[in-house]
Write a protein that holds these residues in place. Structure first.
Motif, PDB file in Angstrom:
ATOM      1  N   TYR A   1     -14.831 -34.921  40.533  1.00  0.00           N
ATOM      2  CA  TYR A   1     -14.378 -33.643  39.976  1.00  0.00           C
ATOM      3  C   TYR A   1     -14.691 -32.552  40.986  1.00  0.00           C
ATOM      4  O   TYR A   1     -15.859 -32.268  41.270  1.00  0.00           O
ATOM      5  CB  TYR A   1     -15.065 -33.350  38.642  1.00  0.00           C
ATOM      6  CG  TYR A   1     -14.833 -31.923  38.201  1.00  0.00           C
ATOM      7  CD1 TYR A   1     -13.534 -31.423  38.070  1.00  0.00           C
ATOM      8  CD2 TYR A   1     -15.895 -31.068  37.943  1.00  0.00           C
ATOM      9  CE1 TYR A   1     -13.311 -30.103  37.700  1.00  0.00           C
ATOM     10  CE2 TYR A   1     -15.680 -29.747  37.558  1.00  0.00           C
ATOM     11  CZ  TYR A   1     -14.385 -29.271  37.448  1.00  0.00           C
ATOM     12  OH  TYR A   1     -14.151 -27.958  37.093  1.00  0.00           O
ATOM     13  N   GLU A   2     -13.631 -31.978  41.545  1.00  0.00           N
ATOM     14  CA  GLU A   2     -13.787 -30.956  42.571  1.00  0.00           C
ATOM     15  C   GLU A   2     -12.936 -29.733  42.209  1.00  0.00           C
ATOM     16  O   GLU A   2     -11.726 -29.712  42.514  1.00  0.00           O
ATOM     17  CB  GLU A   2     -13.331 -31.488  43.929  1.00  0.00           C
ATOM     18  CG  GLU A   2     -14.102 -32.688  44.417  1.00  0.00           C
ATOM     19  CD  GLU A   2     -14.065 -32.782  45.933  1.00  0.00           C
ATOM     20  OE1 GLU A   2     -15.134 -32.749  46.538  1.00  0.00           O
ATOM     21  OE2 GLU A   2     -12.971 -32.850  46.514  1.00  0.00           O
ATOM     22  N   PRO A   3     -13.532 -28.729  41.585  1.00  0.00           N
ATOM     23  CA  PRO A   3     -12.758 -27.514  41.325  1.00  0.00           C
ATOM     24  C   PRO A   3     -12.273 -26.941  42.656  1.00  0.00           C
ATOM     25  O   PRO A   3     -13.078 -26.753  43.572  1.00  0.00           O
ATOM     26  CB  PRO A   3     -13.772 -26.569  40.670  1.00  0.00           C
ATOM     27  CG  PRO A   3     -15.005 -27.372  40.410  1.00  0.00           C
ATOM     28  CD  PRO A   3     -14.944 -28.599  41.232  1.00  0.00           C
TER      29      PRO A   3
ATOM     30  N   GLY B   1     -17.855 -29.717  45.601  1.00  0.00           N
ATOM     31  CA  GLY B   1     -17.539 -28.293  45.727  1.00  0.00           C
ATOM     32  C   GLY B   1     -18.806 -27.517  45.999  1.00  0.00           C
ATOM     33  O   GLY B   1     -19.570 -27.212  45.083  1.00  0.00           O
ATOM     34  N   SER B   2     -19.053 -27.247  47.317  1.00  0.00           N
ATOM     35  CA  SER B   2     -20.196 -26.429  47.727  1.00  0.00           C
ATOM     36  C   SER B   2     -21.548 -26.996  47.284  1.00  0.00           C
ATOM     37  O   SER B   2     -22.448 -26.248  46.913  1.00  0.00           O
ATOM     38  CB  SER B   2     -20.024 -24.988  47.241  1.00  0.00           C
ATOM     39  OG  SER B   2     -18.877 -24.397  47.857  1.00  0.00           O
ATOM     40  N   VAL B   3     -21.670 -28.336  47.315  1.00  0.00           N
ATOM     41  CA  VAL B   3     -22.987 -28.938  47.079  1.00  0.00           C
ATOM     42  C   VAL B   3     -23.819 -28.765  48.342  1.00  0.00           C
ATOM     43  O   VAL B   3     -23.358 -29.053  49.457  1.00  0.00           O
ATOM     44  CB  VAL B   3     -22.872 -30.433  46.708  1.00  0.00           C
ATOM     45  CG1 VAL B   3     -24.265 -31.039  46.535  1.00  0.00           C
ATOM     46  CG2 VAL B   3     -22.043 -30.616  45.448  1.00  0.00           C
TER      47      VAL B   3
ATOM     48  N   ILE C   1     -14.448 -25.498  46.581  1.00  0.00           N
ATOM     49  CA  ILE C   1     -14.504 -26.272  47.823  1.00  0.00           C
ATOM     50  C   ILE C   1     -14.608 -25.335  49.023  1.00  0.00           C
ATOM     51  O   ILE C   1     -13.724 -24.501  49.251  1.00  0.00           O
ATOM     52  CB  ILE C   1     -13.275 -27.194  47.943  1.00  0.00           C
ATOM     53  CG1 ILE C   1     -13.328 -28.255  46.847  1.00  0.00           C
ATOM     54  CG2 ILE C   1     -13.216 -27.848  49.316  1.00  0.00           C
ATOM     55  CD1 ILE C   1     -12.154 -29.193  46.824  1.00  0.00           C
ATOM     56  N   GLY C   2     -15.701 -25.455  49.744  1.00  0.00           N
ATOM     57  CA  GLY C   2     -15.899 -24.691  50.978  1.00  0.00           C
ATOM     58  C   GLY C   2     -16.099 -23.202  50.765  1.00  0.00           C
ATOM     59  O   GLY C   2     -16.029 -22.430  51.713  1.00  0.00           O
ATOM     60  N   THR C   3     -16.377 -22.796  49.537  1.00  0.00           N
ATOM     61  CA  THR C   3     -16.475 -21.358  49.247  1.00  0.00           C
ATOM     62  C   THR C   3     -17.894 -20.888  48.996  1.00  0.00           C
ATOM     63  O   THR C   3     -18.148 -19.686  48.946  1.00  0.00           O
ATOM     64  CB  THR C   3     -15.655 -21.014  47.979  1.00  0.00           C
ATOM     65  OG1 THR C   3     -16.199 -21.766  46.887  1.00  0.00           O
ATOM     66  CG2 THR C   3     -14.186 -21.337  48.162  1.00  0.00           C
TER      67      THR C   3
ATOM     68  N   TRP D   1     -15.893 -35.738  55.894  1.00  0.00           N
ATOM     69  CA  TRP D   1     -15.941 -34.962  57.146  1.00  0.00           C
ATOM     70  C   TRP D   1     -14.648 -34.197  57.399  1.00  0.00           C
ATOM     71  O   TRP D   1     -14.571 -33.406  58.335  1.00  0.00           O
ATOM     72  CB  TRP D   1     -16.232 -35.900  58.329  1.00  0.00           C
ATOM     73  CG  TRP D   1     -17.678 -36.302  58.433  1.00  0.00           C
ATOM     74  CD1 TRP D   1     -18.659 -36.082  57.507  1.00  0.00           C
ATOM     75  CD2 TRP D   1     -18.299 -36.982  59.530  1.00  0.00           C
ATOM     76  NE1 TRP D   1     -19.845 -36.582  57.964  1.00  0.00           N
ATOM     77  CE2 TRP D   1     -19.661 -37.146  59.201  1.00  0.00           C
ATOM     78  CE3 TRP D   1     -17.831 -37.487  60.754  1.00  0.00           C
ATOM     79  CZ2 TRP D   1     -20.567 -37.778  60.057  1.00  0.00           C
ATOM     80  CZ3 TRP D   1     -18.736 -38.113  61.601  1.00  0.00           C
ATOM     81  CH2 TRP D   1     -20.082 -38.261  61.257  1.00  0.00           C
ATOM     82  N   LYS D   2     -13.624 -34.463  56.610  1.00  0.00           N
ATOM     83  CA  LYS D   2     -12.315 -33.820  56.823  1.00  0.00           C
ATOM     84  C   LYS D   2     -11.888 -34.022  58.288  1.00  0.00           C
ATOM     85  O   LYS D   2     -12.150 -35.063  58.846  1.00  0.00           O
ATOM     86  CB  LYS D   2     -12.376 -32.347  56.428  1.00  0.00           C
ATOM     87  CG  LYS D   2     -13.046 -32.144  55.069  1.00  0.00           C
ATOM     88  CD  LYS D   2     -12.898 -30.764  54.545  1.00  0.00           C
ATOM     89  CE  LYS D   2     -13.696 -30.641  53.251  1.00  0.00           C
ATOM     90  NZ  LYS D   2     -13.312 -29.520  52.447  1.00  0.00           N
ATOM     91  N   MET D   3     -11.271 -33.024  58.918  1.00  0.00           N
ATOM     92  CA  MET D   3     -10.803 -33.205  60.300  1.00  0.00           C
ATOM     93  C   MET D   3     -11.859 -32.685  61.282  1.00  0.00           C
ATOM     94  O   MET D   3     -11.617 -31.763  62.062  1.00  0.00           O
ATOM     95  CB  MET D   3      -9.457 -32.500  60.504  1.00  0.00           C
ATOM     96  CG  MET D   3      -8.664 -33.048  61.696  1.00  0.00           C
ATOM     97  SD  MET D   3      -6.987 -32.388  61.746  1.00  0.00           S
ATOM     98  CE  MET D   3      -7.267 -30.693  62.237  1.00  0.00           C
TER      99      MET D   3
END
Ligand code: PEP
Length: 243
Positions: free
Chosen positions: A158-160, A204-206, A164-166, A10-12
């Motif tokens: 594994y997160e390129p 990464g953007s799943v 992430i978030g793109t 959830w990050k912040m």
């Protein structure tokens, strides 16, 4: 047989009202075929724990206590109700200057108190463009994971960084190649028996729309999900694709 893990980061983001998301995820999967984990901000672990979905932290300090203003110990996460902790996320590596040695110390702290360490690795766009993906990921895997890894105490994500978030993702072939490489590195260091049991997540953007294809890639044992884990409908769609 590795049981798939779908972990939400959830990050912040979130508040106590986000308990509704947790409840909706739980209600949608009364007998989940996969393992489900949600990692909210540390302040929300205790209020959201005990609702039937496992909780994790997003970071911890290597030490169990002391003069470290603003930090949280692995033991504190555990006491709050966490069973796991994300470590070495690219946002922490970038925003807090975390390097592999620190991530490795944090993983040892997680293990000290029985938390599953979800160690994140991944190349930047510049690294990928320069053909350095495996070199970077190999270095992070070697430096961020302590001796003593087992399928019960370690998950590698594994997160390129550029995914992430793109909304962008590597091709399925590229994901498969990096996951196979990580499994090989774990096998060289910990033995094939151990390596075969350690789950490797893609992150990464799943989204619900691409999850099934990604989960069909050999050596992909689930996902670390950022943005889509904040909405029960999206997270549920990803969980369903894994089951
Ligand atoms: C993440 O932050 O771990 C992540 C994968 O984010 P997103 O799913 O939003 O790309």
């Amino acid at each position: 047989m590795r049981r798939k893990l779908i972990a939400g980061n959830w990050k912040m983001n979130g508040s106590r009202e986000s308990g509704a998301v947790i409840d909706a995820v739980r209600d949608a999967h009364p007998e989940p075929a996969v393992e489900i984990l949600v990692c909210p901000p540390a302040t929300l672990i205790a209020p959201l724990a005990g609702r039937g979905i496992a909780m994790g932290g997003q970071d911890c300090h290597p030490e169990p206590e002391g003069a470290h203003t603003g930090d949280v110990a692995a033991e504190m996460l555990r006491e709050a109700g966490a069973v796991a902790v994300i470590l070495g996320h690219s946002e922490r590596r970038a925003e807090h200057g975390e390097g592999d040695a620190l991530v490795e110390a944090k993983a040892r702290a997680a293990w000290r108190t029985g938390l599953l360490a979800i160690v994140c690795v991944g190349e930047s766009e510049a690294d990928r463009d320069a053909g350095r993906t495996l070199e970077v990921v190999g270095r992070q895997v070697a430096g961020s994971i302590p001796d003593g890894a087992t399928p019960d105490n370690l998950v590698v994500a594994y997160e390129p960084v550029w995914a992430i978030g793109t909304g962008r993702t590597p091709s399925l072939e590229e994901i498969g190649a990096v996951h196979a490489f990580i499994r090989e590195k774990l096998s060289e260091r910990f033995g094939a028996g151990t390596s075969d049991g350690i789950r490797l997540l893609y992150g990464g953007s799943v989204k619900p729309a691409n999850a099934a294809d990604i989960f069909g890639v050999p050596d992909v044992d689930g996902a670390l999900v950022g943005g889509a884990s904040l909405k029960a409908e999206d997270f549920n769609g990803i969980i369903a694709a894994a089951g």
